[in-house]
Design an enzyme around this catalytic site. Structure first.
Site, PDB file in Angstrom:
ATOM      1  N   HIS A   7       0.607  -1.214  -0.002  1.00  0.00           N
ATOM      2  CA  HIS A   7       0.171   0.023   0.119  1.00  0.00           C
ATOM      3  C   HIS A   7       0.987   1.153   0.059  1.00  0.00           C
ATOM      4  CE1 HIS A   7      -2.916   2.996   1.656  1.00  0.00           C
ATOM      5  NE2 HIS A   7      -3.814   2.055   0.872  1.00  0.00           N
TER       6      HIS A   7
ATOM      7  N   SER B  33      -4.451  -5.283  -0.896  1.00  0.00           N
ATOM      8  CA  SER B  33      -5.585  -4.439  -0.810  1.00  0.00           C
ATOM      9  C   SER B  33      -6.184  -4.452  -2.256  1.00  0.00           C
ATOM     10  CB  SER B  33      -5.394  -3.083  -0.582  1.00  0.00           C
ATOM     11  OG  SER B  33      -4.532  -2.430  -1.179  1.00  0.00           O
TER      12      SER B  33
ATOM     13  N   LYS C  62     -11.779  -0.572   8.087  1.00  0.00           N
ATOM     14  CA  LYS C  62     -12.387  -1.521   7.229  1.00  0.00           C
ATOM     15  C   LYS C  62     -13.374  -2.520   7.874  1.00  0.00           C
ATOM     16  CE  LYS C  62      -9.025  -0.037   3.954  1.00  0.00           C
ATOM     17  NZ  LYS C  62      -7.567   0.380   4.123  1.00  0.00           N
TER      18      LYS C  62
HETATM   19  C1  PLP Z   1      -6.666   1.373   3.572  1.00  0.00           C
HETATM   20  C2  PLP Z   1      -5.377   0.854   3.804  1.00  0.00           C
HETATM   21  C3  PLP Z   1      -4.370   1.427   4.649  1.00  0.00           C
HETATM   22  C4  PLP Z   1      -4.784   3.004   5.061  1.00  0.00           C
HETATM   23  O1  PLP Z   1      -5.822   3.039   6.177  1.00  0.00           O
HETATM   24  P1  PLP Z   1      -6.524   4.151   6.280  1.00  0.00           P
HETATM   25  O2  PLP Z   1      -7.225   3.983   7.742  1.00  0.00           O
HETATM   26  O3  PLP Z   1      -7.541   4.351   5.284  1.00  0.00           O
HETATM   27  O4  PLP Z   1      -5.708   5.400   6.179  1.00  0.00           O
HETATM   28  C5  PLP Z   1      -3.076   0.915   4.903  1.00  0.00           C
HETATM   29  N1  PLP Z   1      -2.936  -0.288   4.432  1.00  0.00           N
HETATM   30  C6  PLP Z   1      -3.491  -0.681   3.672  1.00  0.00           C
HETATM   31  C7  PLP Z   1      -2.964  -2.040   3.069  1.00  0.00           C
HETATM   32  C8  PLP Z   1      -4.726  -0.365   3.344  1.00  0.00           C
HETATM   33  O5  PLP Z   1      -5.607  -1.106   2.507  1.00  0.00           O
END
Ligand code: PLP
Length: 411
Positions: free
Chosen positions: A111, A196, A255
């Site tokens: 990410h 992701s 998430k």
């Molecule tokens: C969404 C995501 C993040 C960032 O998290 P947020 O709370 O949206 O800032 C970090 N790592 C991965 C793998 C993600 O999918």
């Protein structure tokens, strides 16, 4: 940006009419769960809408501590540290533990926040091919030799990162006791447990063995596994029996947990160190108490019988949709996460297919460069426990119609 007028579970209203979401990371439907929303409302009434300041210098509400205790209990570690987002977690944690003279070895498909954090740290950055253990082994062997020479960096990299803040620069908190004293040459491997945009998993058991053999540290981002994978829904680290063997396990709260924020779990030493050294923690206003309370309530739901039921529903939806899309000719990764990428390839084709699906009432994002490499555009479909079997049947039919209308074919 699209503006929604109202939401009812995965059904959202737009000006043009109702759309059905097939993209959300709210995999368990907890963002609108009564217990999660009530937790937020109570904390909001008691503590107000904003936290007012950063926690380290100005003090912390008990709500944030309740969340951290809940996360530590959930992950079976001594302590946890909550950040205002997953992005802030990575950006705080990585530059706190590595800096110039160290090395970060990161999976190519990690990410953006992990990549940005590694760059910001000033450590030497090496990228290994996605899930490629031989490539990782080769780089770790190189790092073992280079460590002696202090990871001298080339001129170009040096000037590119010269403006970034350094770990040792007045962090405002307590000094790292071993700063200056410790020999540089730390090697940190960084990867995700579930990727992701691809929905596949890292071979974590083998990566743990490799980093242990080479004396490196490991950070694993469980953003898309927390609350879902493993018998206790703690993540892939739990599922593979690797608890205690990953130096920096990270997760997010926005998430499957349906709230917002990010966290690191681990020893008291690690958490005390990070809360004094992570610049995104030290220099940033604490997330609202309502957000922390929502996340704590979500952890409780995930750990309960209801959490098990929601994950079972998610899994059965996932199997069903995976089976029908595979029957229709799509090449998909094994259904080991709620993320099903429909590979399209060409960026314009992906946008056309997404638009045709939107016309059919289904919202799926066309993921393109720079989120994924050029020529690897895809529709990122996600499944939720809130989807009903009828919704998934309707989605399959809509996808068929969208393909016909665009003249595209499953890849
Ligand atoms: C969404 C995501 C993040 C960032 O998290 P947020 O709370 O949206 O800032 C970090 N790592 C991965 C793998 C993600 O999918």
């Amino acid at each position: 940006m699209r503006t929604f007028q109202a939401a009812d579970g995965p059904r959202f209203k737009t000006r043009a009419g109702a759309v059905f979401l097939m993209w959300s990371n709210d995999y368990l439907g907890l963002a609108r769960h009564p217990r999660v929303c009530a937790g937020a409302a109570d904390a909001d009434a008691t503590w107000g809408a904003g936290a007012g300041a950063a926690r380290l210098v100005c003090g912390t509400s008990p709500i944030h501590e309740v969340l951290e205790q809940a996360l530590a209990d959930f992950k079976r570690t001594d302590r946890a540290l909550a950040f205002s987002s997953g992005y802030a977690t990575a950006l705080g944690a990585i530059p706190a533990v590595v800096g110039p003279g160290d090395c970060v070895v990161i999976d190519r498909l990690s990410h953006a926040c992990l990549v940005d954090a590694a760059r910001l740290s000033g450590a030497r950055l090496r990228v290994f091919r996605h899930n490629d253990l031989d490539d990782l082994d080769r780089i770790l062997r190189w790092a073992g030799e280079e460590r002696e020479r202090g990871f001298r960096r080339d001129e170009r990299r040096d000037s590119a990162s010269a403006s970034g803040p350094r770990v040792g620069e007045g962090a405002g908190g307590a000094r790292n006791p071993d700063e200056g004293a410790r020999a540089r040459g730390r090697v940190l491997v960084v990867t995700e447990s579930v990727f992701s945009m691809d929905g596949d998993r890292a071979p974590l058991r083998e990566i743990v063995q490799l980093k242990e053999r080479h004396g490196a540290w490991l950070m694993v981002d469980e953003a898309h596994a927390t609350g879902i994978a493993g018998p206790g829904r703690r993540g892939v680290i739990e599922e593979l029996g690797l608890e205690g063997r990953v130096e920096i396990p990270m997760g997010t709260l926005g998430k499957a947990l349906g709230a917002a924020g990010g966290f690191v779990t681990g020893s008291t030493a690690l958490v005390e160190y990070l809360l004094n050294r992570s610049r995104t923690f030290v220099f940033s206003t604490a997330p609202p108490a309502a957000t922390a309370a929502a996340a704590a309530a979500a952890v409780a739901v995930v750990r309960s019988e209801e959490g098990a039921e929601r994950v079972a529903r998610l899994q059965s939806n996932l199997s069903m949709l995976h089976r029908s899309l595979a029957e229709d000719g799509w090449t998909l990764p094994a259904p080991v996460s709620p993320i099903l990428p429909l590979a399209v390839g060409d960026e314009n084709d992906a946008v056309r297919l997404a638009a045709a699906l939107n016309d059919e009432g289904f919202l799926v994002p066309a993921i393109r460069y720079p989120t994924v490499p050029r020529g690897k555009a895809r529709l990122r479909v996600t499944v939720s426990a809130d989807h009903g079997p009828d919704d998934l049947v309707a989605f399959r039919a809509a996808l068929g119609t969208a393909l016909t209308r665009t003249g595209l074919r499953p890849v």
